[in-house]
Design an enzyme around this catalytic site. Structure first.
Site, PDB file in Angstrom:
ATOM      1  N   LYS A  26      26.030  42.489  50.662  1.00 45.95           N
ATOM      2  CA  LYS A  26      27.483  42.739  51.011  1.00 45.95           C
ATOM      3  C   LYS A  26      28.296  43.452  49.573  1.00 45.95           C
ATOM      4  O   LYS A  26      29.313  43.887  49.535  1.00 45.95           O
ATOM      5  CB  LYS A  26      27.780  40.815  50.933  1.00 45.95           C
ATOM      6  CG  LYS A  26      28.999  41.061  51.052  1.00 45.95           C
ATOM      7  CD  LYS A  26      29.768  39.391  51.316  1.00 45.95           C
ATOM      8  CE  LYS A  26      30.020  39.108  50.073  1.00 45.95           C
ATOM      9  NZ  LYS A  26      30.921  38.446  49.610  1.00 45.95           N
ATOM     10  N   ASN A  27      27.595  42.775  48.311  1.00 43.75           N
ATOM     11  CA  ASN A  27      29.035  43.444  47.008  1.00 43.75           C
ATOM     12  C   ASN A  27      28.755  45.616  47.239  1.00 43.75           C
ATOM     13  O   ASN A  27      29.480  45.346  46.197  1.00 43.75           O
ATOM     14  CB  ASN A  27      28.765  42.468  46.194  1.00 43.75           C
ATOM     15  CG  ASN A  27      29.560  40.966  46.442  1.00 43.75           C
ATOM     16  OD1 ASN A  27      29.762  41.264  47.056  1.00 43.75           O
ATOM     17  ND2 ASN A  27      28.638  40.009  45.262  1.00 43.75           N
ATOM     18  N   ASP A 124      37.549  34.197  48.743  1.00 42.41           N
ATOM     19  CA  ASP A 124      37.029  33.411  48.615  1.00 42.41           C
ATOM     20  C   ASP A 124      38.127  32.480  47.491  1.00 42.41           C
ATOM     21  O   ASP A 124      38.634  32.835  46.613  1.00 42.41           O
ATOM     22  CB  ASP A 124      35.610  32.494  47.583  1.00 42.41           C
ATOM     23  CG  ASP A 124      35.081  33.083  48.807  1.00 42.41           C
ATOM     24  OD1 ASP A 124      34.683  32.930  50.190  1.00 42.41           O
ATOM     25  OD2 ASP A 124      33.552  34.141  48.248  1.00 42.41           O
ATOM     26  N   ASP A 312      27.707  32.898  41.620  1.00 41.89           N
ATOM     27  CA  ASP A 312      27.551  33.106  43.619  1.00 41.89           C
ATOM     28  C   ASP A 312      25.803  32.723  43.606  1.00 41.89           C
ATOM     29  O   ASP A 312      25.388  31.891  44.789  1.00 41.89           O
ATOM     30  CB  ASP A 312      26.759  34.927  44.195  1.00 41.89           C
ATOM     31  CG  ASP A 312      28.514  35.371  44.193  1.00 41.89           C
ATOM     32  OD1 ASP A 312      29.186  35.165  43.572  1.00 41.89           O
ATOM     33  OD2 ASP A 312      27.902  36.457  44.580  1.00 41.89           O
TER      34      ASP A 312
END
Ligand code: UD1
Length: 431
Positions: A26-27, A124, A312
């Site tokens: 994703k990142n 977030d 994470d």
């Protein structure tokens, strides 16, 4: 009509077995999408998972004039992005506030158009997430910013390279600066750059567009600006956080699982910690084969920028430590406000106390199923994993947070033998 609460319903179902491909990071994907802004034409990005953050980023890019089309699923997911000659360099608040990674459009927009208006980004909520380093570094390259009514408006002539020293190796600030520097006049050197593999992956895509970048993946990146770039064909690296999540699942539930495509060299420190906790792993068939009896030992953990243990990974590690033998201290050194999910684990019987950015976790023999809430992507996934080893039923509401970063999380855990269902909507995922 009250909208249905989207949740995961989890029951313990013994050890996990089987194999699973790890999807694109994703990142990395989100930054590669932003990189498309740097060159008109059709770009093609491979290994793009069907996650909500990709949809939000596509919507954000659409507001700038880009057209994206996602086809295929999982590791076969491809995103085609058509970029026009003229861009509208204004991102509406409603899109900007939905995703933290939205900040990475700032560098490429300024590089390409000399103008950008964005609002302060959301994402977030781990406590304050300022963008001062992004703005200061871009100012050094010649951008003038005005901050008014929650908007940041930047303007510049052609960006000018220089020596930028980050006070902290911020991941997205590094991404932003690299993307700004590729079209700048002269050479830019970034010192104390983030060393995350996703930064190196983004640089790989930019190089395939004609950019000149050295040292991405190290703390000193040198970029020689070019006059123009051309569209890219790039395939993103596998997601090390997704791999870590499934490793934690095996660690907790026990069993043997092959994580296809997972790259051990992207997660050295995590694998070391998992070994100390009793999870065995070997590189196998281009991935990682992990085995666990489900009996874990406590180990202290400190999160740090890459190559340290990534923040994470922290919610999954704390979940594992909740049922490990012994006492562990986890120090969160990247996001001060990251421990909010600990209250939810406590509702499941975990024995955890927090003090500032430290958590002390006394392992308990077993957790007990309870209704809990996912506060963010990674903590949501970790609460689902807690349900794999909690007596009775665990219902994790807020599944939409998990969908932001994991494609078909429930279905993939089920494919390994876990009992994880979705409730609150008909298909497994609202994609
Ligand atoms: C990225 C990742 C996120 C990961 C994090 C740390 C994306 C989209 N997100 O977030 O998943 O958890 O890296 O590996 O890639 N900071 C400032 N000023 C700034 C920028 C950051 O003070 O201008 C601080 C932050 O508040 C935080 C620390 O620096 O305390 C690290 O943040 P950073 O590396 O920038 O994280 P993100 O890039 O936002």
């Amino acid at each position: 009509m009250v909208p249905a609460v989207r949740s995961f319903v989890v029951r313990p179902n013994g050890p996990l077995r089987g194999s699973l491909p790890i999807y694109g990071a994703k990142n990395s994907v989100l930054k590669c999408m932003a990189a498309c802004l740097l060159a008109p034409g059709r770009h093609s990005i491979g290994n793009v998972p069907a996650i909500t953050d990709v949809t939000i980023m596509s919507d954000l890019l659409a507001s700038l004039g880009l057209v994206s089309r996602h086809h295929g699923r999982g590791a076969d997911g491809v995103l085609d992005v058509d970029v026009p000659e003229e861009l509208r360099p204004i991102v509406p608040y409603e899109l900007m506030e939905r995703i933290r990674a939205s900040i990475v459009v700032l560098g490429p927009l300024l590089a390409r158009t000399g103008r950008a208006r964005i609002s302060l980004p959301g994402g977030d909520d781990f406590g304050g997430r300022p963008i001062d380093m992004h703005l200061r570094a871009l100012e050094q390259m010649g951008v003038e910013f005005r901050i008014e009514h929650g908007n940041v408006e930047g303007s510049c002539r052609r960006l000018v390279g220089g020596r930028i020293v980050f006070e902290f190796p911020s991941h997205t600030a590094t991404d932003n600066l690299v993307m700004a520097a590729v079209l700048a006049r002269g050479t830019t050197v970034i010192e104390n750059a983030a060393r995350e593999p996703e930064v190196a992956d983004l640089a790989g895509m930019l190089r395939s567009m004609g950019a000149r970048i050295d040292g991405a993946g190290t703390s000193r990146i040198e970029i020689e600006g070019v006059d123009e770039l051309h569209p890219a064909q790039h395939s993103c690296i596998p997601d090390r956080v997704e791999a870590a999540t499934f490793l934690a699942a095996v660690g907790l539930a026990g069993g043997e699982v092959l994580l296809e495509r997972a790259r051990p060299e992207h997660m050295d420190m995590l694998l070391e910690k998992l070994s100390q906790m009793g999870v065995t792993w070997v590189p196998h068939a281009g991935g990682i084969l992990a085995t666990s009896t489900g009996k874990l030992s406590s180990v202290d953990v400190s999160t740090l920028p890459f190559p340290g243990v990534a923040t994470d990974y922290e919610p999954c590690l704390v979940t594992m430590l909740s049922v490990a033998c012994g006492v562990a201290i986890v120090s969160e050194n990247v996001f001060a406000g990251r421990f909010r999910y600990v209250d939810e684990l406590r509702r499941m019987g975990a024995c955890i106390t927090t003090e500032g950015h430290h958590a002390v976790i006394r392992g308990v023999p077993r957790l007990s199923g309870a209704p809990v809430k996912a506060p963010d992507i990674r903590a949501g996934a970790a609460l689902v994993l807690a349900g794999l080893v909690a007596e009775g039923e665990t219902e994790v509401s807020g599944a939409e947070h998990v969908d932001r970063g994991y494609e078909d999380f429930a279905g993939r855990l089920r494919s390994l033998g876990a009992d994880v269902q979705r409730s609150g909507e008909a298909p497994d995922q609202p994609w």
